[in-house]
Scaffold this motif. Structure first.
Motif, PDB file in Angstrom:
ATOM      1  N   ASN A   1       0.847  -1.199   0.000  1.00  0.00           N
ATOM      2  CA  ASN A   1       0.000   0.000   0.000  1.00  0.00           C
ATOM      3  C   ASN A   1       0.881   1.247   0.000  1.00  0.00           C
ATOM      4  OD1 ASN A   1      -2.282   1.443   2.467  1.00  0.00           O
ATOM      5  ND2 ASN A   1      -2.025   1.916   0.321  1.00  0.00           N
ATOM      6  N   GLN A   2       1.017   1.861  -1.167  1.00  0.00           N
ATOM      7  CA  GLN A   2       1.866   3.046  -1.312  1.00  0.00           C
ATOM      8  C   GLN A   2       1.080   4.353  -1.270  1.00  0.00           C
ATOM      9  OE1 GLN A   2       4.794   0.736  -1.038  1.00  0.00           O
ATOM     10  NE2 GLN A   2       5.325   2.827  -1.507  1.00  0.00           N
ATOM     11  N   GLY A   3      -0.171   4.325  -1.691  1.00  0.00           N
ATOM     12  CA  GLY A   3      -0.973   5.539  -1.774  1.00  0.00           C
ATOM     13  C   GLY A   3      -1.761   5.796  -0.508  1.00  0.00           C
TER      14      GLY A   3
ATOM     15  N   ASP B   1      -4.208   2.900  -4.775  1.00  0.00           N
ATOM     16  CA  ASP B   1      -3.198   2.028  -5.389  1.00  0.00           C
ATOM     17  C   ASP B   1      -3.768   1.257  -6.573  1.00  0.00           C
ATOM     18  OD1 ASP B   1      -0.772   2.428  -3.886  1.00  0.00           O
ATOM     19  OD2 ASP B   1      -1.796   1.513  -2.200  1.00  0.00           O
TER      20      ASP B   1
ATOM     21  N   VAL C   1      -3.609  -5.501  -3.263  1.00  0.00           N
ATOM     22  CA  VAL C   1      -2.850  -4.505  -2.517  1.00  0.00           C
ATOM     23  C   VAL C   1      -2.963  -4.858  -1.041  1.00  0.00           C
ATOM     24  CG1 VAL C   1      -2.539  -2.065  -1.991  1.00  0.00           C
ATOM     25  CG2 VAL C   1      -3.338  -2.753  -4.268  1.00  0.00           C
TER      26      VAL C   1
ATOM     27  N   ASN D   1       0.370  11.299  -1.792  1.00  0.00           N
ATOM     28  CA  ASN D   1      -0.596  10.942  -0.767  1.00  0.00           C
ATOM     29  C   ASN D   1      -1.407  12.169  -0.349  1.00  0.00           C
ATOM     30  OD1 ASN D   1      -1.895   9.740   1.452  1.00  0.00           O
ATOM     31  ND2 ASN D   1      -0.113   8.494   1.940  1.00  0.00           N
TER      32      ASN D   1
ATOM     33  N   TYR E   1       3.662   7.994  -7.057  1.00  0.00           N
ATOM     34  CA  TYR E   1       3.878   7.810  -5.622  1.00  0.00           C
ATOM     35  C   TYR E   1       4.848   8.830  -5.025  1.00  0.00           C
ATOM     36  CZ  TYR E   1       1.383   3.385  -6.060  1.00  0.00           C
ATOM     37  OH  TYR E   1       0.421   2.420  -6.278  1.00  0.00           O
TER      38      TYR E   1
END
Length: 438
Positions: A46-48, A54, A77, A285, A355
């Motif tokens: 989970n990057q966002g 994501d 994700v 984000n 990201y």
């Protein structure tokens, strides 16, 4: 759903069994997650701002891969609170995905299980060669002297994000350079009715990243020169207490943040509820949560004195995400092509822009998008004042046990219980006792 604490405990228990159960790994023809050369399973971290964000970022790229290679990618994700435990469960059962993202700090630990495909020169050759990647990123892909267990995908560093309006309203002209300055600024900010600094007190990974940096700033290491845990060293205890004291003593981290584990502090910052945030590559984000880029500034993470630099003025861990292949995949060619695709120049530019991270692929860094003021801070931090977490086989256990100890200390602070040198040492002693024998 399992609690974060339960997941962390399970991760430790499983990790201790890994050497016995998974050293041999699998093979490209047995025990994998699917039998079709036309499908792949992919666990993305989970990057966002959310899992939905994501999916929105990744699905169009996975569709491109399918169109080019004729292989459908089944995406999941996985939240950070679950990711390590899910991976460890997969390594013991042999029923993992074909391809997965891992925190780069876990590389050596997961490498020791034997469950991930080693990236030797021949395998790297299939994705364009090892020399395409930045050396600092390659330094967090596994134990020194061994073939990497993964390939760099996103590079990141921590920075201090600050709300320009809250600072102006409080009469603060510039971001703090030292922790004493941040604490002093906090008094002015609180007088205006705003929270000061966000944290994710229940997120074991965030906890370990910050206490690692505090330890470096205190001239301490969690492991001795021979690789043994030294969690109760007085300098380590002092460093961990100094971080928790930002809530317990200095009152700059709100007590409610002791329960935060999944981007809640980022949300608070984006909504103008707090003045500052320590985060890895936050712009995307924040944008997804409606905060405009001109509403905040970006500065290096504070240090104890002076300015960020090498040695005691370390202000970030070398952060990043690696992409790995389970050794027992039934679709080795498809998995290798997927890594090649995700680390291609074109995809590196798309994904790292999305990201707000830095491409670990050298040729992709020339894109003007990676020369913004925000990325200038991150790139300079990675180049001059960041340190890699220990690349030791027990690294994931270290993250889980010490990160959980810090979580418990934050819970004490939030409940009004005293956080003392003795209580910090006791939690770290408990963490050290859970580490595997050398």
């Amino acid at each position: 759903m399992r609690s974060i604490r339960a997941a962390a405990t399970g991760a430790v228990t499983l990790s201790l069994a890994l050497v016995a159960t998974a050293c041999g790994g699998g093979s490209s023809t047995g025990g994998g997650s699917n039998d079709s050369p036309k499908t792949l399973t992919y666990w993305a971290s989970n990057q966002g701002a959310s899992i939905a964000v994501d999916k929105k970022v990744l699905q169009p790229e996975l569709d491109k891969f399918q169109k080019k290679y004729g292989v459908k990618v089944k995406l999941e994700v996985v939240p950070w609170s679950d990711l390590l435990n899910r991976i460890l469960t997969a390594t013991t059962s042999g029923q993992g995905p074909d391809v997965l993202n891992i925190g780069n700090t876990w590389s050596a630990s997961l490498q020791a299980t034997g469950a991930l495909l080693p990236w030797d020169s021949e395998t790297f050759g299939k994705i364009g060669g090892k020399d395409r990647f930045v050396d600092s990123a390659l330094g967090s892909t596994g134990a020194q002297g061994k073939d990497p267990a993964a390939v760099p995908l996103y590079s990141m560093a921590y920075a201090l994000y600050y709300n320009k309006k809250i600072f102006a309203d409080a009469g603060i002209a510039k971001p703090p350079v030292t922790w004493d300055e941040l604490i002093a600024d906090g008094k002015k900010i609180k007088a205006g009715g705003k929270a000061v600094l966000g944290a994710e007190g229940a997120n074991v990974s965030e906890n370990i990243h910050h206490v690692f940096v505090f330890a470096k700033q205190h001239g301490a290491d969690f492991f001795t020169a021979d690789g043994k845990p030294g969690f109760t060293d007085p300098k380590v205890v002092d460093a961990v207490k100094s971080y928790v004291d930002l809530m317990a003593k200095d009152k700059v981290i709100p007590t409610g943040d002791a329960e935060y584990a999944q981007n809640q502090s980022v949300s608070d910052f984006a909504k103008g509820k707090q003045a500052m945030l320590l985060w890895q590559s936050a712009p995307a984000n924040l944008k997804s949560q409606g905060m405009s880029e001109d509403a905040y500034g970006i500065a290096p993470v504070p240090v104890r004195s002076g300015t960020p630099g090498t040695g005691a003025e370390t202000n970030s861990m070398v952060a990043g995400i690696n992409i790995a292949v389970f050794r027992n995949t039934h679709n080795l060619d498809g998995a290798t092509n997927f890594v090649k695709f995700m680390t291609s120049d074109a995809e590196q530019k798309i994904l790292n822009k999305a990201y707000s991270s830095i491409p670990p692929v050298k040729s992709a860094q020339g894109d003007p998008a990676f020369n913004t003021p925000a990325n200038a801070v991150l790139k300079n931090t990675l180049a001059t004042s960041a340190a890699p977490l220990p690349q030791v086989p027990a690294e994931s256990q270290f993250e889980t046990t010490v990160g959980t100890a810090v979580k418990e200390l934050f819970a004490d602070a939030a409940a009004g219980r005293a956080v003392t040198t003795a209580s910090v040492k006791a939690e770290l002693e408990k963490a050290q006792q859970q580490m595997p024998a050398a």
